[in-house]
Design a protein around this motif. Sequence first.
Motif, PDB file in Angstrom:
ATOM      1  N   LEU A  53      39.287  38.406  43.466  1.00 60.38           N
ATOM      2  CA  LEU A  53      38.834  37.498  42.524  1.00 60.38           C
ATOM      3  C   LEU A  53      39.406  36.175  42.482  1.00 60.38           C
ATOM      4  CD1 LEU A  53      38.356  40.046  39.517  1.00 60.38           C
ATOM      5  CD2 LEU A  53      36.389  39.252  40.996  1.00 60.38           C
ATOM      6  N   HIS A  69      35.181  37.142  45.152  1.00 60.56           N
ATOM      7  CA  HIS A  69      34.020  36.694  43.984  1.00 60.56           C
ATOM      8  C   HIS A  69      34.859  35.882  42.971  1.00 60.56           C
ATOM      9  CE1 HIS A  69      31.303  40.083  44.421  1.00 60.56           C
ATOM     10  NE2 HIS A  69      32.203  40.766  44.959  1.00 60.56           N
ATOM     11  N   SER A  71      35.487  34.052  39.218  1.00 63.06           N
ATOM     12  CA  SER A  71      35.467  34.614  38.003  1.00 63.06           C
ATOM     13  C   SER A  71      35.884  33.617  37.025  1.00 63.06           C
ATOM     14  CB  SER A  71      36.073  35.983  37.806  1.00 63.06           C
ATOM     15  OG  SER A  71      36.138  36.157  36.439  1.00 63.06           O
ATOM     16  N   LEU A  74      39.082  35.301  33.653  1.00 63.80           N
ATOM     17  CA  LEU A  74      40.044  36.119  34.322  1.00 63.80           C
ATOM     18  C   LEU A  74      41.246  35.846  33.635  1.00 63.80           C
ATOM     19  CD1 LEU A  74      40.151  38.477  36.369  1.00 63.80           C
ATOM     20  CD2 LEU A  74      40.749  36.730  38.088  1.00 63.80           C
ATOM     21  N   ASP A  96      33.206  45.570  37.116  1.00 64.55           N
ATOM     22  CA  ASP A  96      32.916  44.765  37.997  1.00 64.55           C
ATOM     23  C   ASP A  96      32.235  45.576  39.146  1.00 64.55           C
ATOM     24  OD1 ASP A  96      33.895  42.468  37.078  1.00 64.55           O
ATOM     25  OD2 ASP A  96      35.806  42.497  37.989  1.00 64.55           O
ATOM     26  N   ARG A 132      33.475  40.308  29.191  1.00 59.02           N
ATOM     27  CA  ARG A 132      33.757  39.920  30.557  1.00 59.02           C
ATOM     28  C   ARG A 132      33.045  38.558  31.062  1.00 59.02           C
ATOM     29  NH1 ARG A 132      31.979  38.618  34.595  1.00 59.02           N
ATOM     30  NH2 ARG A 132      32.090  39.929  36.765  1.00 59.02           N
ATOM     31  N   ILE A 135      27.498  38.462  32.689  1.00 61.68           N
ATOM     32  CA  ILE A 135      27.384  39.793  33.997  1.00 61.68           C
ATOM     33  C   ILE A 135      25.960  40.027  34.014  1.00 61.68           C
ATOM     34  CG2 ILE A 135      29.575  40.466  33.276  1.00 61.68           C
ATOM     35  CD1 ILE A 135      28.910  43.261  32.827  1.00 61.68           C
TER      36      ILE A 135
END
Length: 162
Positions: A53, A69, A71, A74, A96, A132, A135
């Motif tokens: 990430l 990926h 993000s 984070l 994830d 998160r 998503i």
Amino acid sequence: MPGVLLTRPEPLTRMQLLWCVVESIGPGAVLGGACAAALGGLHGFAEENVTVLVPPQRRPSPRPGVVIHHSARLGPMDLCPALYPPRTRLARSVVDMANWATGPQNSHAVLAAAVYQRLTTVAELRAVTRTRGPIRQRNMIMKMLDELERADCSTPAKSARQ
């Protein structure tokens, strides 16, 4: 990998490879998904590729065997503070994985496995899913967590005691 110099001719261990990947990608890179979950103790979901990430503004070049990926969320609560190479916490890694899974069965399998293996709880997974950020599979994951809670997956031995 760019920016990594190996000083010995032996084949790399898995941990050395993980370090090389993170170091080659640079600042803000952390292990995530199945890779981080395996380091956290999750069994049955190992992947050959290394999942990393990175912050959204980073655009690292592709590397063979590495899935990158982005993000936007984070933060410190998502990361294991004292473990190296840097990685996401197990609950974040599992959420994830469920989000990236191909099909609902695979999402459910990883969520249930993490709870059955007593690595995390439904409550922890639900909290991570809520915080998160965007998503794709949020509603599906929350429904699966509701099912796991109703099934009382956190105590698989309970039915054997009754």
